[in-house]
Write a protein that holds these residues in place. Structure first.
Motif, PDB file in Angstrom:
ATOM      1  N   SER A 133       0.824  -1.217   0.000  1.00  0.00           N
ATOM      2  CA  SER A 133       0.000   0.000   0.000  1.00  0.00           C
ATOM      3  C   SER A 133       0.853   1.260   0.000  1.00  0.00           C
ATOM      4  N   GLN A 134       0.203   2.383  -0.301  1.00  0.00           N
ATOM      5  CA  GLN A 134       0.885   3.671  -0.335  1.00  0.00           C
ATOM      6  C   GLN A 134       0.261   4.699   0.599  1.00  0.00           C
ATOM      7  N   GLY A 135      -0.819   4.344   1.262  1.00  0.00           N
ATOM      8  CA  GLY A 135      -1.548   5.323   2.060  1.00  0.00           C
ATOM      9  C   GLY A 135      -0.860   5.719   3.351  1.00  0.00           C
ATOM     10  N   ASP A 136      -1.172   6.940   3.804  1.00  0.00           N
ATOM     11  CA  ASP A 136      -0.725   7.386   5.126  1.00  0.00           C
ATOM     12  C   ASP A 136      -1.473   6.610   6.206  1.00  0.00           C
ATOM     13  N   TYR A 137      -2.727   6.274   5.886  1.00  0.00           N
ATOM     14  CA  TYR A 137      -3.558   5.510   6.812  1.00  0.00           C
ATOM     15  C   TYR A 137      -4.047   4.238   6.137  1.00  0.00           C
ATOM     16  N   ILE A 138      -4.173   3.196   6.947  1.00  0.00           N
ATOM     17  CA  ILE A 138      -4.727   1.930   6.506  1.00  0.00           C
ATOM     18  C   ILE A 138      -6.141   1.820   7.074  1.00  0.00           C
ATOM     19  N   ILE A 139      -7.105   1.495   6.227  1.00  0.00           N
ATOM     20  CA  ILE A 139      -8.476   1.252   6.674  1.00  0.00           C
ATOM     21  C   ILE A 139      -8.820  -0.182   6.301  1.00  0.00           C
ATOM     22  N   THR A 140      -9.218  -0.981   7.280  1.00  0.00           N
ATOM     23  CA  THR A 140      -9.532  -2.377   6.997  1.00  0.00           C
ATOM     24  C   THR A 140     -11.040  -2.621   7.086  1.00  0.00           C
ATOM     25  N   THR A 141     -11.501  -3.492   6.226  1.00  0.00           N
ATOM     26  CA  THR A 141     -12.867  -4.004   6.318  1.00  0.00           C
ATOM     27  C   THR A 141     -12.842  -5.441   5.808  1.00  0.00           C
ATOM     28  N   ASP A 142     -13.984  -6.112   5.846  1.00  0.00           N
ATOM     29  CA  ASP A 142     -14.049  -7.519   5.450  1.00  0.00           C
ATOM     30  C   ASP A 142     -14.822  -7.698   4.145  1.00  0.00           C
ATOM     31  N   GLY A 143     -14.581  -8.810   3.482  1.00  0.00           N
ATOM     32  CA  GLY A 143     -15.175  -9.046   2.173  1.00  0.00           C
ATOM     33  C   GLY A 143     -16.671  -9.239   2.176  1.00  0.00           C
ATOM     34  N   ASP A 144     -17.266  -9.515   3.347  1.00  0.00           N
ATOM     35  CA  ASP A 144     -18.724  -9.708   3.420  1.00  0.00           C
ATOM     36  C   ASP A 144     -19.436  -8.490   3.972  1.00  0.00           C
ATOM     37  N   CYS A 145     -18.778  -7.332   3.914  1.00  0.00           N
ATOM     38  CA  CYS A 145     -19.366  -6.105   4.478  1.00  0.00           C
ATOM     39  C   CYS A 145     -19.965  -5.219   3.385  1.00  0.00           C
TER      40      CYS A 145
END
Length: 387
Positions: A133-145
């Motif tokens: 990744s290249q972002g300053d921040y990482i945002i995680t979520t799940d594939g069933d969301c």
């Protein structure tokens, strides 16, 4: 017995009242459409997936529709999407690849390193996503969301304003079709409310990786998942505590209706129990005294509460004092959950609180005992608590 039962109920009620108080202290954050700073930070949305062919396209479509305002989509220069495929046995990777070829959204699909041994597959997938990744921040979520159109704008503005080391967001269930699933919504709302309130008290307990953001620098500083690679789950919870130890003023809860993520309740009792075994089994791995203490306190309460109900039921006579304690317990829970469910836009589910009262203590004790040993199944893989 009467004195002990009273003490148990009063301590529990005080704990719920405390959570409710701090939940109300969290300011509600609303995005301002069409407003990003001149040099907005960049975010990387990382989605670890395994066997999500049924759901992943819906999530990618939601991300494709992320908006800056009613007229404009969110500029692509501010963010990217990285999907990490954890050895899916279905068409997940193919669906992601096909979608990426037909959209202007920047989507990178990478395979997780399945050769890595003695590591949590989900942590491994997120870790690899971060490396790409290249972002300053990482945002995680799940594939069933599923996410709302202003989900990412809300996150970007919140991160820009507060610059947290880590921030957790709200998660709820949707499309509940059965009474069993609606009960799960109630229980899950209590976990989200407790999570948010504990972060507000600066004594965080847990969070949910389906809606989580953290800075790249904070992740590096704490060594990522160092120290708990061997635990199959906990990519969210253990990271929360690692970051909090380094940044005690840098952990927040994003209390925003626009940023609530929706997922699916379990359809079967078997899958539900496997999930709760996985969640409950993590408490033994914690270094934080408040997490272990709270887990033991709540477990002891439910043992005492259930024992007291059985004792008084067998005693034939029903004292007004007992009825009063039960009303007190239901009342404080009702007030807390009403506030949380209103935020999650699930207030209609509150009616299920009463039948849940009759089942919850027995269920909580059962899950606690089951989780103390043995393993569980997660994503078609068998895990052991000592892994």
């Amino acid at each position: 017995m009467e004195v002990i039962f009273t003490i148990f109920v009063l301590i529990y009620c005080l704990l719920v009242v405390r959570f409710h108080y701090y939940w109300l202290q969290i300011p509600v954050f609303h995005p301002q459409p069409a407003k990003l700073s001149e040099q907005p930070l960049r975010a990387s949305v990382i989605i670890p997936v395994r066997n999500e062919a049924r759901h992943i396209v819906s999530l990618l479509q939601d991300l494709e529709k992320q908006r800056l305002n009613e007229q404009q989509l969110l500029p692509k220069r501010n963010w990217e999407v990285i999907v990490v495929d954890d050895a899916s046995e279905d068409e997940t990777a193919t669906l992601v690849r096909n979608f990426a070829s037909q959209t202007e959204l920047t989507i990178t699909l990478i395979p997780s390193d399945t050769a890595t041994r003695n590591r949590s597959p989900k942590k491994q997938a997120i870790w690899q996503g971060i490396q790409s990744s290249q972002g300053d921040y990482i945002i995680t979520t799940d594939g069933d969301c599923r996410v709302e159109p202003y989900w990412l704008l809300t996150w970007l503005q919140f991160l820009q304003q507060y610059r947290p080391a880590l921030a957790a967001g709200g998660v709820t269930f949707h499309q509940e079709k059965t009474w069993f699933q609606r009960l799960q919504t109630i229980e899950f709302a209590s976990l989200i409310g407790m999570s948010a309130a504990s972060i507000q008290t600066q004594h965080p307990i847990t969070c949910n990786g389906a809606n989580l953001a953290f800075s790249r620098s904070a992740f590096r500083r704490v060594g990522g998942y160092q120290g708990h690679w061997h635990v199959p789950s906990g990519d969210d919870e253990f990271l929360l505590h690692a970051v909090f130890r380094e940044y005690p003023k840098g952990v927040f809860f994003l209390k925003s209706p626009e940023a609530v993520v929706k997922t699916y309740a379990k359809r079967t009792v078997t899958s539900f129990i496997q999930q709760r075994k996985r969640w409950a089994g993590k408490w033994k791995m914690h270094r934080e005294a408040q997490v272990v203490l709270l887990s033991l306190l709540v477990f002891i309460f439910h043992v005492g509460f259930l024992s007291g109900l059985i004792y008084f039921t067998l005693g034939v006579t029903l004292d007004y004092w007992l009825v009063g304690l039960l009303f007190l317990k239901v009342g404080v829970e009702w007030a807390f959950l009403k506030s949380v469910l209103r935020f999650l836009k699930k207030k209609e589910n509150l009616i299920n609180l009463l039948p849940l009262q009759l089942l919850y203590s027995a269920y909580f004790i059962l899950i606690g005992l089951i989780a103390s040993g043995g393993g569980y199944t997660w994503k078609n893989r068998k895990h052991h608590q000592h892994d």
